[in-house]
Design a protein around this motif. Sequence first.
Motif, PDB file in Angstrom:
ATOM      1  N   TRP A 140       0.828  -1.207   0.000  1.00  0.00           N
ATOM      2  CA  TRP A 140       0.000   0.000   0.000  1.00  0.00           C
ATOM      3  C   TRP A 140       0.861   1.254   0.000  1.00  0.00           C
ATOM      4  CZ3 TRP A 140      -4.754   0.067  -1.549  1.00  0.00           C
ATOM      5  CH2 TRP A 140      -5.520  -1.095  -1.455  1.00  0.00           C
ATOM      6  N   ASP A 141       2.077   1.147   0.513  1.00  0.00           N
ATOM      7  CA  ASP A 141       2.974   2.304   0.453  1.00  0.00           C
ATOM      8  C   ASP A 141       3.287   2.671  -0.995  1.00  0.00           C
ATOM      9  OD1 ASP A 141       3.149   2.739   3.166  1.00  0.00           O
ATOM     10  OD2 ASP A 141       4.895   1.440   3.435  1.00  0.00           O
ATOM     11  N   ALA A 142       3.387   1.654  -1.847  1.00  0.00           N
ATOM     12  CA  ALA A 142       3.611   1.930  -3.271  1.00  0.00           C
ATOM     13  C   ALA A 142       2.427   2.695  -3.850  1.00  0.00           C
ATOM     14  CB  ALA A 142       3.821   0.620  -4.030  1.00  0.00           C
ATOM     15  N   PHE A 143       1.238   2.364  -3.395  1.00  0.00           N
ATOM     16  CA  PHE A 143       0.038   3.084  -3.842  1.00  0.00           C
ATOM     17  C   PHE A 143       0.056   4.526  -3.346  1.00  0.00           C
ATOM     18  CE2 PHE A 143      -4.406   4.193  -2.492  1.00  0.00           C
ATOM     19  CZ  PHE A 143      -4.870   4.550  -3.750  1.00  0.00           C
ATOM     20  N   TYR A 144       0.376   4.723  -2.065  1.00  0.00           N
ATOM     21  CA  TYR A 144       0.394   6.081  -1.521  1.00  0.00           C
ATOM     22  C   TYR A 144       1.428   6.957  -2.223  1.00  0.00           C
ATOM     23  CZ  TYR A 144      -2.014   3.623   2.283  1.00  0.00           C
ATOM     24  OH  TYR A 144      -2.873   2.844   3.011  1.00  0.00           O
ATOM     25  N   ASP A 145       2.518   6.349  -2.686  1.00  0.00           N
ATOM     26  CA  ASP A 145       3.588   7.100  -3.347  1.00  0.00           C
ATOM     27  C   ASP A 145       3.369   7.255  -4.846  1.00  0.00           C
ATOM     28  OD1 ASP A 145       4.991   7.493  -1.003  1.00  0.00           O
ATOM     29  OD2 ASP A 145       6.207   5.681  -1.234  1.00  0.00           O
ATOM     30  N   ASP A 146       2.337   6.624  -5.370  1.00  0.00           N
ATOM     31  CA  ASP A 146       2.085   6.693  -6.807  1.00  0.00           C
ATOM     32  C   ASP A 146       1.694   8.117  -7.212  1.00  0.00           C
ATOM     33  OD1 ASP A 146       1.409   4.941  -9.377  1.00  0.00           O
ATOM     34  OD2 ASP A 146      -0.159   6.460  -9.140  1.00  0.00           O
ATOM     35  N   PRO A 147       2.285   8.662  -8.267  1.00  0.00           N
ATOM     36  CA  PRO A 147       1.982  10.042  -8.680  1.00  0.00           C
ATOM     37  C   PRO A 147       0.494  10.283  -8.956  1.00  0.00           C
ATOM     38  CG  PRO A 147       3.947   9.249  -9.796  1.00  0.00           C
ATOM     39  CD  PRO A 147       3.366   8.072  -9.083  1.00  0.00           C
ATOM     40  N   GLU A 148      -0.178   9.310  -9.575  1.00  0.00           N
ATOM     41  CA  GLU A 148      -1.598   9.491  -9.868  1.00  0.00           C
ATOM     42  C   GLU A 148      -2.434   9.472  -8.594  1.00  0.00           C
ATOM     43  OE1 GLU A 148      -3.314   7.646 -13.507  1.00  0.00           O
ATOM     44  OE2 GLU A 148      -1.426   6.534 -13.529  1.00  0.00           O
ATOM     45  N   ALA A 149      -2.047   8.639  -7.636  1.00  0.00           N
ATOM     46  CA  ALA A 149      -2.765   8.603  -6.363  1.00  0.00           C
ATOM     47  C   ALA A 149      -2.597   9.933  -5.626  1.00  0.00           C
ATOM     48  CB  ALA A 149      -2.261   7.449  -5.503  1.00  0.00           C
ATOM     49  N   LYS A 150      -1.405  10.504  -5.705  1.00  0.00           N
ATOM     50  CA  LYS A 150      -1.175  11.800  -5.063  1.00  0.00           C
ATOM     51  C   LYS A 150      -2.062  12.878  -5.672  1.00  0.00           C
ATOM     52  CE  LYS A 150       3.615  10.983  -3.621  1.00  0.00           C
ATOM     53  NZ  LYS A 150       5.032  11.395  -3.785  1.00  0.00           N
ATOM     54  N   ILE A 151      -2.266  12.813  -6.973  1.00  0.00           N
ATOM     55  CA  ILE A 151      -3.120  13.804  -7.633  1.00  0.00           C
ATOM     56  C   ILE A 151      -4.564  13.666  -7.153  1.00  0.00           C
ATOM     57  CG2 ILE A 151      -4.146  14.417  -9.864  1.00  0.00           C
ATOM     58  CD1 ILE A 151      -1.379  14.001 -11.107  1.00  0.00           C
ATOM     59  N   VAL A 152      -5.023  12.422  -6.985  1.00  0.00           N
ATOM     60  CA  VAL A 152      -6.369  12.202  -6.440  1.00  0.00           C
ATOM     61  C   VAL A 152      -6.457  12.796  -5.034  1.00  0.00           C
ATOM     62  CG1 VAL A 152      -8.024  10.467  -5.647  1.00  0.00           C
ATOM     63  CG2 VAL A 152      -6.825  10.145  -7.822  1.00  0.00           C
ATOM     64  N   LEU A 153      -5.446  12.536  -4.221  1.00  0.00           N
ATOM     65  CA  LEU A 153      -5.414  13.076  -2.860  1.00  0.00           C
ATOM     66  C   LEU A 153      -5.447  14.598  -2.887  1.00  0.00           C
ATOM     67  CD1 LEU A 153      -4.954  12.804   0.236  1.00  0.00           C
ATOM     68  CD2 LEU A 153      -2.494  12.736  -0.255  1.00  0.00           C
ATOM     69  N   TRP A 154      -4.636  15.197  -3.731  1.00  0.00           N
ATOM     70  CA  TRP A 154      -4.575  16.661  -3.793  1.00  0.00           C
ATOM     71  C   TRP A 154      -5.900  17.262  -4.252  1.00  0.00           C
ATOM     72  CZ3 TRP A 154       0.663  16.457  -6.879  1.00  0.00           C
ATOM     73  CH2 TRP A 154       1.683  16.096  -5.992  1.00  0.00           C
ATOM     74  N   HIS A 155      -6.513  16.664  -5.261  1.00  0.00           N
ATOM     75  CA  HIS A 155      -7.809  17.171  -5.720  1.00  0.00           C
ATOM     76  C   HIS A 155      -8.841  17.106  -4.597  1.00  0.00           C
ATOM     77  CE1 HIS A 155      -7.774  18.278  -9.982  1.00  0.00           C
ATOM     78  NE2 HIS A 155      -6.808  17.375 -10.151  1.00  0.00           N
ATOM     79  N   THR A 156      -8.804  16.022  -3.842  1.00  0.00           N
ATOM     80  CA  THR A 156      -9.747  15.879  -2.735  1.00  0.00           C
ATOM     81  C   THR A 156      -9.508  16.959  -1.683  1.00  0.00           C
ATOM     82  OG1 THR A 156      -9.824  13.483  -3.087  1.00  0.00           O
ATOM     83  CG2 THR A 156     -10.629  14.303  -0.976  1.00  0.00           C
ATOM     84  N   LEU A 157      -8.253  17.194  -1.347  1.00  0.00           N
ATOM     85  CA  LEU A 157      -7.931  18.211  -0.343  1.00  0.00           C
ATOM     86  C   LEU A 157      -8.316  19.606  -0.823  1.00  0.00           C
ATOM     87  CD1 LEU A 157      -4.461  16.941   0.954  1.00  0.00           C
ATOM     88  CD2 LEU A 157      -6.716  16.642   1.995  1.00  0.00           C
ATOM     89  N   VAL A 158      -8.101  19.875  -2.095  1.00  0.00           N
ATOM     90  CA  VAL A 158      -8.482  21.185  -2.642  1.00  0.00           C
ATOM     91  C   VAL A 158      -9.997  21.370  -2.545  1.00  0.00           C
ATOM     92  CG1 VAL A 158      -8.637  22.546  -4.768  1.00  0.00           C
ATOM     93  CG2 VAL A 158      -6.472  21.452  -4.139  1.00  0.00           C
TER      94      VAL A 158
END
Length: 257
Positions: A140-158
Amino acid sequence: MGARGPLHLRKTTNVVLDALVQAVEQAGQGQPVSRAMLENVVAGLKVSVGFDDFYHRSYREMMEIVESEKREQRRSNAFGRLMLHPLSPLFQDESLDRTLVTNIFSFLHLVLGEEADVYGEKCKEIVGALRDDLGDHFSWDAFYDDPEAKIVLWHTLVQISGSFKRYDLRKDWFIKLMQYRPTTVSVASNAFITRDHDPSEEPLVFGEREFCLFFHALFDPLVDLPPKDDAAFRKEFGADPHHLIGGFLVNLSMCAV
């Protein structure tokens, strides 16, 4: 919902139907059963105290199935994992109660609307691709570090930050939402069962301190992004976090932890 819930409901119903057949046989004593007799038998079964223990046991078993499947869903819910990951230390040291997870998911759905399902599908695709690439080495750490997953996280936070334009009012609303103990439990997209109220149950603890801990855990990483992530954020949103959601970050900075 998985297969266990419907199977349990079928099992429960079958017991009741068997009891109905036995009651009708006893009432009819080998004679043809009239509609009036059948209605009398059914009316008696509806109020029979003989079923009380059975219903209570069946209810407990159903709740255990529901809670088990909810735990399994959370384990396989990639988007949920992504959003809860920054909060993991707070759950581990019990600064936040794990019971809040259901309310957190409710909050995400309220803020994101249909986007929550879109992000859920996107995260599922990311996990699928990573599992294909990494095989047994997937983590799951690989998922958390994935660039596309980070973009999903950032969009959610925004989007979350955008929902706090009236910061103080929204903060009060959020705290009340987190303090809520659900009185129903979802067993399907359009089906719910009532959750028994336990008078000995402690109220959920969530106040100003927990609010600050929660949002700092989510948003502090945005304040000091590594250069690579900062570049990716700017490319995605056309601005750095401070310029994009600066108002929210300023309000949050005054929230002491």
